[in-house]
Structure formats: structure tokens, C-alpha cells
Scaffold this active site. Structure first.
Site, PDB file in Angstrom:
ATOM      1  N   VAL A  87       0.838  -1.199   0.000  1.00 32.71           N
ATOM      2  CA  VAL A  87       0.000   0.000   0.000  1.00 32.71           C
ATOM      3  C   VAL A  87       0.874   1.251   0.000  1.00 32.71           C
ATOM      4  CG1 VAL A  87      -1.810   1.275   1.211  1.00 32.71           C
ATOM      5  CG2 VAL A  87      -1.825  -1.236   1.239  1.00 32.71           C
ATOM      6  N   LYS A  88       0.716   2.064  -1.036  1.00 27.69           N
ATOM      7  CA  LYS A  88       1.513   3.281  -1.159  1.00 27.69           C
ATOM      8  C   LYS A  88       0.779   4.436  -0.474  1.00 27.69           C
ATOM      9  CE  LYS A  88       3.449   4.178  -5.204  1.00 27.69           C
ATOM     10  NZ  LYS A  88       3.655   4.786  -6.563  1.00 27.69           N
ATOM     11  N   VAL A  89       1.453   5.060   0.491  1.00 33.52           N
ATOM     12  CA  VAL A  89       0.862   6.074   1.367  1.00 33.52           C
ATOM     13  C   VAL A  89       1.697   7.353   1.288  1.00 33.52           C
ATOM     14  CG1 VAL A  89       0.241   6.614   3.757  1.00 33.52           C
ATOM     15  CG2 VAL A  89       0.038   4.260   2.917  1.00 33.52           C
TER      16      VAL A  89
END
Length: 219
Positions: A87-89
């Protein structure tokens, strides 16, 4: 050093896989839109298609929310799509809080839009799996993007942080070589930048000479 391809184009991902250098993929809503992938379900399905090509490599899928609850909600949906999803945050206060939450839940993350060593420290402390320093965008404003990679490598080495340094915003083959020299764990870049590593005028000249000599010797 691992090579990730920064794209949503399935043909380019397959080409990198066939070349034998594909370790993973990073993508984002802008790259999805570039390929004509619109609508939430279509985007989710496309992430799965990418994962199926990559095999065992990681695929970064980006959230678009900027509030804690929204990031968590989107991240959980993305993480359930496939075991390879990371998950890119974004590197914002709510993003760092979300990275800590995901880390505690065993969900892997990529903290994106890193532009300083301080941001890299915060992301590692929160438990990010990867950080993405954007070196090309720093170069664009006359700062040294490679120097940032060197600083982060040094800091992480001091404290044995397990977070991997995923150099992003790669603009050319020289960036890739410089990131390797600096000790980046991963580079993510468009496929043409990777293919640029193949090219050297002496290779072309040498091959042409070999073929000409072979033709002479064999009529």
C-alpha cells in the site's frame, strides 16, 4: 539492487519480465489514467492483472485519500486484492499514522513523496516497508537527488532500519547507476530508462565489426 517498473502498461511489464530484470512494479492513479483505466473496480482489477504478471514481486498500489480513516479504508481494500500488494501512502502526518497502523496489522507499505532525510526517518520509525525518495523532482529544483539517497543510506545504516530505499522519479540510465553506487535497495523507473542501460556505442561498433568479419570469412 532490485528493478521495479513504474507504469500501469501491461505490455511494458511483460517486456521487463521477459528481459529477466523485473522485481516489482509501482503505479499510481495518474499512470492508470494514462492507460485509460478509470473507475474504481477497473483500477482494482488492473492491479490484480499486474500482480499476475509480476509473479512473486511487490506491486505498490496508491491510496488517494489524505485523511487517516480514508487511507486505512483504501489500504485495506488494496491489501486484500493480492498477496503482492504494497500500500503506497503519502508522506503526510495522517499517512505516517496510517503506516504505523498498517505495520501493526502486518500490511506492507511504501511511503511516497519523500524529499528529505527527516521524512525518511519518520517513515522508517513508523514501520514502512519501503520509502520512495523522488530524486528527479529534486534535481528539477536544482537540488541533488542522489545526495538524498546517500544520506538516507547512511542514516538507515546507523540504526539498522529494515525499511528499503526505493529510489523514484528516475529520469535516465545515469540515475539508475548513481542509485546503485549510492546503495539504494530498489529503483523504480519507466522501462525506457532501464533499456537505456543496454546501449553503448562501443558495443554497437564491436558487434558491427564482428558481423563484418564473419561475413568476410564465410563469404
Amino acid at each position: 539492487m532490485k528493478f521495479f517498473v513504474d507504469t500501469a502498461n501491461l505490455d511494458q511489464i511483460r517486456e521487463a519480465y521477459d528481459l529477466g530484470i523485473l522485481d516489482g512494479v509501482t503505479t499510481n492513479p495518474s499512470l492508470m489514467a494514462k492507460e485509460g483505466i478509470v473507475g474504481q473496480q477497473n483500477i482494482l482489477d488492473h492491479y490484480v492483472n499486474i500482480c499476475n504478471i509480476v509473479g512473486s514481486g511487490d506491486v505498490s498500489a496508491e491510496v488517494i485519500s489524505t485523511d487517516f480513516e480514508g487511507i486505512i479504508r483504501e489500504g485495506q481494500i488494496l491489501s486484500e486484492l493480492h498477496n503482492n500488494i504494497v500500500v503506497k501512502v503519502p508522506m503526510i502526518k495522517e499517512g505516517v499514522k496510517a503506516i504505523k497502523y498498517f505495520s501493526d496489522k502486518g500490511i506492507r507499505t511504501n511511503c511516497t513523496l519523500i524529499f528529505s532525510p527527516g521524512q525518511a526517518i519518520l517513515a522508517a520509525k513508523a514501520g514502512a516497508t519501503y520509502i520512495s525518495p523522488f530524486i528527479g523532482r529534486l534535481d528539477d529544483i536544482h537540488l541533488d537527488g542522489i545526495n538524498l539517497i546517500e544520506q538516507i543510506v547512511h542514516i538507515y545504516g546507523n540504526y539498522a532500519f529494515e525499511t528499503e530505499i526505493l529510489a523514484a522519479s528516475i529520469r535516465n540510465p545515469l540515475h539508475i547507476v548513481k542509485c546503485a553506487e549510492a546503495g539504494a535497495d530498489v529503483v523504480t523507473c519507466p522501462l525506457p530508462s532501464i533499456l537505456g542501460l543496454l546501449k553503448h556505442p562501443l558495443t554497437d561498433a564491436g558487434l558491427a565489426q564482428f558481423l563484418a568479419d564473419h561475413k568476410k570469412a564465410n563469404g
